[in-house]
Enzyme design. Sequence first.
Site, short mmCIF file in Angstrom:
data_model
loop_
_atom_site.label_atom_id
_atom_site.label_comp_id
_atom_site.label_asym_id
_atom_site.label_seq_id
_atom_site.Cartn_x
_atom_site.Cartn_y
_atom_site.Cartn_z
N TYR A 1 -4.78 1.07 -16.35
CA TYR A 1 -5.96 0.59 -15.71
C TYR A 1 -5.82 -0.98 -15.38
O TYR A 1 -6.06 -1.15 -16.72
CB TYR A 1 -7.19 1.13 -15.75
CG TYR A 1 -7.46 2.15 -15.06
CD1 TYR A 1 -7.53 2.75 -13.61
CD2 TYR A 1 -7.33 4.05 -16.16
CE1 TYR A 1 -8.16 3.30 -13.15
CE2 TYR A 1 -7.88 4.62 -15.35
CZ TYR A 1 -7.88 4.68 -13.39
OH TYR A 1 -8.24 6.36 -13.10
N GLU B 1 -8.50 -3.00 -12.60
CA GLU B 1 -9.19 -2.73 -11.64
C GLU B 1 -10.15 -4.33 -12.34
O GLU B 1 -9.96 -4.70 -12.47
CB GLU B 1 -10.82 -2.40 -11.85
CG GLU B 1 -10.17 -0.76 -11.50
CD GLU B 1 -11.31 0.73 -12.09
OE1 GLU B 1 -11.69 0.88 -13.06
OE2 GLU B 1 -12.25 1.82 -10.74
N ASP C 1 -0.59 -5.13 13.01
CA ASP C 1 -0.29 -4.20 12.08
C ASP C 1 1.11 -4.34 12.36
O ASP C 1 1.56 -3.46 13.26
CB ASP C 1 -0.88 -3.05 12.01
CG ASP C 1 -0.31 -1.67 11.09
OD1 ASP C 1 0.46 -2.09 10.15
OD2 ASP C 1 -1.08 -0.41 11.26
N THR D 1 3.20 -1.71 5.90
CA THR D 1 3.73 -1.45 4.34
C THR D 1 4.41 -1.83 3.72
O THR D 1 4.89 -3.12 3.91
CB THR D 1 4.11 0.66 4.95
OG1 THR D 1 4.84 0.59 5.71
CG2 THR D 1 2.78 1.18 5.73
N LYS E 1 9.14 -0.06 4.61
CA LYS E 1 9.78 0.56 5.69
C LYS E 1 10.73 -0.71 5.70
O LYS E 1 11.81 -0.10 5.07
CB LYS E 1 9.00 0.27 7.02
CG LYS E 1 7.44 1.61 6.64
CD LYS E 1 7.03 1.70 8.05
CE LYS E 1 6.03 3.34 8.28
NZ LYS E 1 4.53 2.41 7.52
N ARG F 1 6.87 2.83 -2.22
CA ARG F 1 5.38 3.15 -1.05
C ARG F 1 4.26 2.47 -1.10
O ARG F 1 3.76 2.97 -2.20
CB ARG F 1 5.69 4.80 -1.02
CG ARG F 1 4.99 5.47 0.31
CD ARG F 1 5.62 6.86 -0.15
NE ARG F 1 7.24 6.83 0.42
CZ ARG F 1 6.79 6.99 1.65
NH1 ARG F 1 6.25 6.88 2.66
NH2 ARG F 1 8.59 6.96 2.29
#
Length: 425
Positions: free
Chosen positions: A64, A66, A210, A236, A239, A245
Amino acid sequence: MNQHERTAFFSFLETAVRQADPEVATALASERRRENEGLELIASENFVSPAVLAAMGSVMTNKYAEGYPATRYYGGCEFVDVVEELARNRAKQLFGCDHANVQPHSGAQANMSVYLATCQPGEVVFGMDLSHGGHLTHGHPLNYSGKTFKVVHYLVRQDTETIDYDALRDLARQHRPKLIVCGASAYPRTIDFKLIADIAHESSSMVMADIAHIAGMVAVGLHPSPVPHCEYVTTTTHKTLRGPRGGMVMCKAELAEALDKAVFPGVQGGPLMHIIAAKAVAFAEALQPVYREYIVELLENAKVLCASLQEFGWRMVSGGTDTHLMLINLGADGISGKKAEDRLGKAGITVNKNTVPFDTRKPYIGSGVRIGTPAVTTRGMGRNEMKTIAKLIDRVLRSEDEAVWAQVKGEVEELARAFPLYGQV
Ligand code: DSN
């Protein structure tokens, strides 16, 4: 990695899963076989390197974290800090941006962070219509973007099927949107980001570009970059960029603090540190000269595949491609996109149905198929293979006969065998 090492790597991964969970292991092995034996022509898909795969499957999934490097809400973050700094710095080097946030879990969440950083519910946002090449998160009525903001969609021109920049300027003068979203998921032509930014700034609007689909070309300078012109650039990473991903947002230095707050705690909780490690690895790969060669090859392959399909008489949206993708317009009277996708799937050729501009069919049926070359180029296929693939697609689309599709499937498998992916299954 040589062939022997690859085989050992996959055998280790698959044996570990098989001992714990044979059902999942069988599905994993089947998916590897499907990827190996078929032709992957979905424009948004690619095959990551074993190094990216290994980073995704690493111990950083346990952590974790954060917060951001050096300002975390958990102890024990010294090593995840290293990978997040590497990912951020490599992203900055790759795209020449002031600031990069590498935490978004996906492109949708990257976009959501920018909306949160820029707009209040009910404000006016522009996005390109989905059937003209845009994306769900660019204001589709069923998406949070369409539900939260007052969305005005801009379109492509009917004659050229390219973005109608004049109409966009008129709309911007009329509505003075808070944010203009540009970029696309099914648009085969170069996007004039500078022009869109000029149009936006004339109306005191901000711009989010984008670049999820074209990030690889932007990174190596083979598509004009929106980074100097647009306040925010989202992408992203899986691609054309050929990473894990996930998503990322880039912005100007003065917007960085607000953007980081929008990503965390605004939209997300704990970042996926194993994915961020894999993003760092993918960015390092993309900074190598061999990655630029890959992008050159991918673009050339798209041109050859598109021209070959046109020679067989298929009509392409906008008459061609400048990018990694093309859209066949099957016509209102032709077979639907859904039928074409199903039929090609039976022949081992994976594509996705797509609406085309001014489509009269519903999105789930569509009158087009979208085809892209990122994945087949990663396998090492070149111009000759593109000509062969065009022939195979043509045969399948023109035949109603299942025996023909099955025969093509055999030829697809033979072609795929000559370009093994991750070694033989
Ligand atoms: N689903 C992606 C694509 O295929 O283009 C966009 O999010």
